[in-house]
Design a protein around this motif. Structure first.
Motif, mmCIF file in Angstrom:
data_model
loop_
_atom_site.group_PDB
_atom_site.id
_atom_site.type_symbol
_atom_site.label_atom_id
_atom_site.label_comp_id
_atom_site.label_asym_id
_atom_site.label_seq_id
_atom_site.Cartn_x
_atom_site.Cartn_y
_atom_site.Cartn_z
ATOM 1 N N GLN A 1 0.848 -1.196 0.000
ATOM 2 C CA GLN A 1 0.000 0.000 0.000
ATOM 3 C C GLN A 1 0.893 1.260 0.000
ATOM 4 O O GLN A 1 0.779 2.145 0.825
ATOM 5 C CB GLN A 1 -0.960 0.004 1.194
ATOM 6 C CG GLN A 1 -1.950 -1.141 1.220
ATOM 7 C CD GLN A 1 -2.806 -1.185 -0.039
ATOM 8 O OE1 GLN A 1 -3.318 -0.146 -0.500
ATOM 9 N NE2 GLN A 1 -2.977 -2.363 -0.607
ATOM 10 N N GLU B 1 2.431 4.164 -2.581
ATOM 11 C CA GLU B 1 2.419 4.841 -3.876
ATOM 12 C C GLU B 1 3.845 5.094 -4.342
ATOM 13 O O GLU B 1 4.763 5.279 -3.528
ATOM 14 C CB GLU B 1 1.678 6.181 -3.751
ATOM 15 C CG GLU B 1 1.357 6.858 -5.075
ATOM 16 C CD GLU B 1 0.356 6.068 -5.906
ATOM 17 O OE1 GLU B 1 0.836 5.312 -6.787
ATOM 18 O OE2 GLU B 1 -0.854 6.203 -5.682
ATOM 19 N N ARG C 1 6.614 -0.639 6.476
ATOM 20 C CA ARG C 1 5.593 -1.419 5.781
ATOM 21 C C ARG C 1 6.186 -2.719 5.234
ATOM 22 O O ARG C 1 5.562 -3.781 5.278
ATOM 23 C CB ARG C 1 4.991 -0.597 4.630
ATOM 24 C CG ARG C 1 3.989 0.465 5.063
ATOM 25 C CD ARG C 1 2.655 -0.181 5.449
ATOM 26 N NE ARG C 1 1.714 0.823 5.919
ATOM 27 C CZ ARG C 1 0.867 1.489 5.156
ATOM 28 N NH1 ARG C 1 0.844 1.256 3.841
ATOM 29 N NH2 ARG C 1 0.037 2.361 5.681
ATOM 30 N N SER D 1 -3.615 -5.201 3.414
ATOM 31 C CA SER D 1 -4.910 -4.761 2.891
ATOM 32 C C SER D 1 -5.058 -3.248 2.989
ATOM 33 O O SER D 1 -4.576 -2.622 3.942
ATOM 34 C CB SER D 1 -6.044 -5.444 3.662
ATOM 35 O OG SER D 1 -6.083 -4.982 4.998
ATOM 36 N N ALA D 2 -5.766 -2.689 2.002
ATOM 37 C CA ALA D 2 -5.972 -1.239 1.995
ATOM 38 C C ALA D 2 -6.824 -0.807 3.192
ATOM 39 O O ALA D 2 -6.690 0.325 3.686
ATOM 40 C CB ALA D 2 -6.658 -0.830 0.691
ATOM 41 N N GLY D 3 -7.704 -1.687 3.664
ATOM 42 C CA GLY D 3 -8.539 -1.337 4.810
ATOM 43 C C GLY D 3 -7.761 -1.169 6.086
ATOM 44 O O GLY D 3 -8.086 -0.296 6.899
ATOM 45 N N ASP D 4 -6.729 -1.963 6.263
ATOM 46 C CA ASP D 4 -5.940 -1.902 7.492
ATOM 47 C C ASP D 4 -4.721 -0.982 7.374
ATOM 48 O O ASP D 4 -4.212 -0.491 8.384
ATOM 49 C CB ASP D 4 -5.451 -3.304 7.873
ATOM 50 C CG ASP D 4 -6.596 -4.226 8.270
ATOM 51 O OD1 ASP D 4 -7.608 -3.724 8.814
ATOM 52 O OD2 ASP D 4 -6.500 -5.443 8.003
ATOM 53 N N TYR D 5 -4.263 -0.764 6.142
ATOM 54 C CA TYR D 5 -3.058 0.028 5.922
ATOM 55 C C TYR D 5 -3.335 1.089 4.850
ATOM 56 O O TYR D 5 -3.248 0.796 3.657
ATOM 57 C CB TYR D 5 -1.898 -0.875 5.511
ATOM 58 C CG TYR D 5 -1.516 -1.874 6.576
ATOM 59 C CD1 TYR D 5 -0.596 -1.530 7.575
ATOM 60 C CD2 TYR D 5 -2.100 -3.136 6.612
ATOM 61 C CE1 TYR D 5 -0.263 -2.438 8.575
ATOM 62 C CE2 TYR D 5 -1.769 -4.057 7.601
ATOM 63 C CZ TYR D 5 -0.856 -3.694 8.576
ATOM 64 O OH TYR D 5 -0.525 -4.582 9.566
ATOM 65 N N PRO D 6 -3.637 2.306 5.262
ATOM 66 C CA PRO D 6 -3.906 3.389 4.303
ATOM 67 C C PRO D 6 -2.717 3.609 3.367
ATOM 68 O O PRO D 6 -1.557 3.452 3.762
ATOM 69 C CB PRO D 6 -4.138 4.622 5.209
ATOM 70 C CG PRO D 6 -4.512 4.063 6.529
ATOM 71 C CD PRO D 6 -3.767 2.759 6.657
ATOM 72 N N LEU D 7 -3.026 3.974 2.138
ATOM 73 C CA LEU D 7 -2.007 4.179 1.120
ATOM 74 C C LEU D 7 -1.037 5.288 1.551
ATOM 75 O O LEU D 7 -1.445 6.369 1.945
ATOM 76 C CB LEU D 7 -2.661 4.552 -0.216
ATOM 77 C CG LEU D 7 -1.720 4.698 -1.414
ATOM 78 C CD1 LEU D 7 -1.148 3.335 -1.802
ATOM 79 C CD2 LEU D 7 -2.469 5.326 -2.593
ATOM 80 N N SER E 1 1.510 7.983 0.354
ATOM 81 C CA SER E 1 1.770 8.724 -0.881
ATOM 82 C C SER E 1 2.445 10.044 -0.545
ATOM 83 O O SER E 1 2.584 10.406 0.621
ATOM 84 C CB SER E 1 0.471 8.966 -1.652
ATOM 85 O OG SER E 1 -0.431 9.726 -0.882
#
Length: 255
Positions: A194, A196, A234, A246-252, A254
């Motif tokens: 996750q 960018e 990460r 997972s994107a739900g548990d680990y914000p992107l 960037s």
């Protein structure tokens, strides 16, 4: 010879060189240093593995932030010991420990809230040690982060190199098309961590790698360090869990 600046306050930065050499005695000529944020004179002396940099900023530009001045002085000190090492066929690290004079502040090796990032990640030091013993990509990225802390000048290059080191983990070595393998590895790393693609860091690194001088303000440098530290953490979590985050548990993450 240094040109004349108006009378201004004096900051005396002191530190040490490693490895120790008790036979060093160097008194360098005073120089005028110009950066996008600062203009100051600096007088550097080295004696018995101790370094002293006497700095007088141009008060016409206002009182400098100690953090900004420290980074610039650290770069000057590093160049001084690089010249010394080159002349001797040796290599030295320089560690600034404190500043006295106009202000008094003792430094440590930590910057900003990078330690808090580690605590928040939930990954322990023994876990990172165990992971690093098994994964060369992590070992290299940790080395890159060390360089980015020790040398402000190298921060634009070393922080992005830490992420490039991680990317190597996701390269398909069986793919004969190197350009395609590189492109896919970026996509694979983004999905797994996750994370960018860090375009600003990539631009800084490219310029620095090609010999251009890249200047980062203290705030830009701290932001670069935070991005790289977050990316490496990460990666540690990913290695520990053994699956994509997972994107739900680990914000992107960037720019």
């Amino acid at each position: 010879m240094a040109d004349e600046l108006e009378l201004r306050p004096e900051y005396v930065f002191t530190g040490r060189l490693t490895p120790e050499n008790r036979f060093l005695l160097v008194d360098l000529p005073e120089l005028i240093v110009q950066t996008p944020e600062l203009r100051f004179s600096v007088d550097i002396k080295v004696k018995d593995s101790r370094i002293t940099a006497t700095v007088r900023p141009d008060v016409g530009r206002g009182t400098p932030r100690v953090s900004t001045l420290r980074d610039s002085v650290a770069d000057c000190a590093r160049v001084a010991v690089d010249v010394l090492g080159f002349y001797q066929g040796a290599a030295y690290y320089v560690h600034l420990e404190e500043v006295t004079g106009a202000v008094t502040e003792r430094f440590d090796s930590r910057l900003g809230d990078l330690r808090e990032l580690l605590v928040d990640s939930g990954v322990s030091e023994p876990e990172i040690w165990e992971l690093a013993s098994r994964h060369g990509a992590l070992r290299q990225s940790l080395s890159d982060l060390r360089t980015s802390i020790l040398s402000p000048t190298d921060t634009p290059y070393s922080t992005f190199r830490a992420i490039e080191s991680i990317r190597q983990y996701f390269v398909d070595r069986a793919d004969a098309d190197e350009q395609r393998a590189r492109r896919i590895s970026w996509d694979r790393m983004r999905a797994a961590l996750q994370l960018e693609r860090w375009r600003q860091g990539e631009s800084w690194s490219k310029d620095a790698r090609h010999g251009d001088e890249v200047y980062l303000s203290y705030d830009e440098r701290l932001a670069a360090l935070r991005f790289a530290w977050s990316a490496v953490l990460r990666f540690c979590v990913f290695l520990r869990m053994g699956r994509d985050l997972s994107a739900g548990d680990y914000p992107l993450i960037s720019d």
